[in-house]
Design a protein around this motif. Structure first.
Motif, short mmCIF file in Angstrom:
data_model
loop_
_atom_site.label_atom_id
_atom_site.label_comp_id
_atom_site.label_asym_id
_atom_site.label_seq_id
_atom_site.Cartn_x
_atom_site.Cartn_y
_atom_site.Cartn_z
N MET A 1 3.21 0.53 18.19
CA MET A 1 4.22 0.26 17.18
C MET A 1 4.27 1.40 16.17
N THR A 2 5.40 1.53 15.55
CA THR A 2 5.54 2.53 14.50
C THR A 2 4.86 2.03 13.23
N SER A 3 4.62 2.94 12.34
CA SER A 3 3.95 2.61 11.08
C SER A 3 4.84 1.71 10.23
N SER A 4 4.24 0.75 9.56
CA SER A 4 4.99 -0.14 8.66
C SER A 4 5.11 0.48 7.26
N ARG A 5 4.36 1.53 7.00
CA ARG A 5 4.34 2.13 5.66
C ARG A 5 5.72 2.55 5.14
N PRO A 6 6.56 3.27 5.92
CA PRO A 6 7.86 3.65 5.35
C PRO A 6 8.75 2.46 5.03
N TYR A 7 8.65 1.41 5.82
CA TYR A 7 9.44 0.21 5.57
C TYR A 7 8.97 -0.50 4.30
N LEU A 8 7.68 -0.55 4.10
CA LEU A 8 7.13 -1.16 2.89
C LEU A 8 7.47 -0.34 1.66
N ILE A 9 7.43 0.97 1.79
CA ILE A 9 7.78 1.84 0.66
C ILE A 9 9.23 1.59 0.24
N ARG A 10 10.13 1.53 1.22
CA ARG A 10 11.55 1.28 0.90
C ARG A 10 11.74 -0.09 0.27
N ALA A 11 11.09 -1.10 0.82
CA ALA A 11 11.25 -2.46 0.30
C ALA A 11 10.71 -2.57 -1.12
N LEU A 12 9.54 -2.01 -1.37
CA LEU A 12 8.96 -2.08 -2.71
C LEU A 12 9.77 -1.27 -3.71
N TYR A 13 10.27 -0.12 -3.30
CA TYR A 13 11.11 0.69 -4.17
C TYR A 13 12.33 -0.12 -4.61
N GLU A 14 13.00 -0.73 -3.64
CA GLU A 14 14.19 -1.52 -3.96
C GLU A 14 13.85 -2.70 -4.87
N TRP A 15 12.75 -3.37 -4.60
CA TRP A 15 12.32 -4.52 -5.40
C TRP A 15 12.03 -4.10 -6.84
N ILE A 16 11.34 -2.97 -7.01
CA ILE A 16 10.99 -2.49 -8.35
C ILE A 16 12.25 -2.11 -9.12
N VAL A 17 13.15 -1.36 -8.48
CA VAL A 17 14.39 -0.92 -9.14
C VAL A 17 15.29 -2.12 -9.46
N ASP A 18 15.40 -3.07 -8.53
CA ASP A 18 16.23 -4.25 -8.75
C ASP A 18 15.76 -5.07 -9.95
N ASN A 19 14.48 -5.00 -10.25
CA ASN A 19 13.93 -5.74 -11.38
C ASN A 19 13.94 -4.93 -12.67
N GLY A 20 14.54 -3.75 -12.65
CA GLY A 20 14.69 -2.94 -13.85
C GLY A 20 13.45 -2.18 -14.26
N PHE A 21 12.52 -1.98 -13.33
CA PHE A 21 11.30 -1.25 -13.65
C PHE A 21 11.35 0.16 -13.08
N THR A 22 10.35 0.97 -13.40
CA THR A 22 10.29 2.36 -12.98
C THR A 22 9.31 2.52 -11.81
N PRO A 23 9.79 2.91 -10.62
CA PRO A 23 8.89 3.07 -9.48
C PRO A 23 8.09 4.37 -9.56
N TYR A 24 6.79 4.24 -9.47
CA TYR A 24 5.88 5.38 -9.42
C TYR A 24 5.23 5.41 -8.04
N MET A 25 4.93 6.62 -7.57
CA MET A 25 4.31 6.80 -6.27
C MET A 25 3.06 7.66 -6.43
N LEU A 26 1.93 7.14 -5.96
CA LEU A 26 0.67 7.89 -5.96
C LEU A 26 0.56 8.62 -4.63
N VAL A 27 0.34 9.93 -4.69
CA VAL A 27 0.36 10.77 -3.49
C VAL A 27 -0.95 11.53 -3.34
N ASP A 28 -1.46 11.55 -2.11
CA ASP A 28 -2.61 12.37 -1.75
C ASP A 28 -2.07 13.75 -1.39
N THR A 29 -2.49 14.77 -2.12
CA THR A 29 -1.95 16.12 -1.93
C THR A 29 -2.81 16.99 -1.02
N SER A 30 -3.76 16.40 -0.31
CA SER A 30 -4.67 17.21 0.50
C SER A 30 -4.01 17.78 1.76
#
Length: 142
Positions: A1-30
């Motif tokens: 199966m493909t990774s669920s991560r991109p789908y969860l990222i999109r869903a959470l982004y939309e949920w956060i924005v729809d509720n009027g909050f600011t979406p932040y993303m923590l990134v591993d830069t290694s």
């Protein structure tokens, strides 16, 4: 199966924005493929504001998150492979999701210890036979 991560990222982004909050993303830069302003990286990680107001041309794709944003007044194209996204959450209340360091493209092997720890899944129990089901019967009573 493909990774669920991109789908969860999109869903959470939309949920956060729809509720009027600011979406932040923590990134591993290694990873070498990560393109972020290195001046803002601390301990191999960076927190990015990915709100519609802070980004231009945001694409939450299956392989990467890309957008253009200004950092200290300088426009920069940002490229973050999905596997480098460690979390997405709302700045105001911290609600969101953290992702594990491992890729979730394939389910864990049941014999490898899995989430129960080493050796927990090694014992194979014989399947129980289903209970005998008696067919209903009618009796004639006189």
């Amino acid at each position: 199966m493909t990774s669920s991560r991109p789908y969860l990222i999109r869903a959470l982004y939309e949920w956060i924005v729809d509720n009027g909050f600011t979406p932040y993303m923590l990134v591993d830069t290694s990873l070498d493929m990560v393109e972020v302003p290195r001046a803002f990286v601390e301990n191999g990680r960076i927190i990015l504001n990915i709100s519609p107001e802070a980004t231009h041309s945001l694409v939450l794709g299956n392989e990467a998150v890309t957008f253009n944003a200004r950092f200290s007044g300088t426009a920069m194209d940002v490229y973050v492979p999905v596997v480098s996204v460690l979390a997405i959450y709302a700045r105001e209340n911290g609600q969101g999701m953290m992702f594990g360091d491992q890729d979730d493209t394939t389910p864990p092997d049941p014999g490898s210890g899995g989430p129960g720890g080493p050796g927990k899944m090694d014992i194979q129990k014989a399947p129980k036979a289903p209970p005998e089901v008696k067919r209903p019967s009618l009796k004639i009573v006189k």
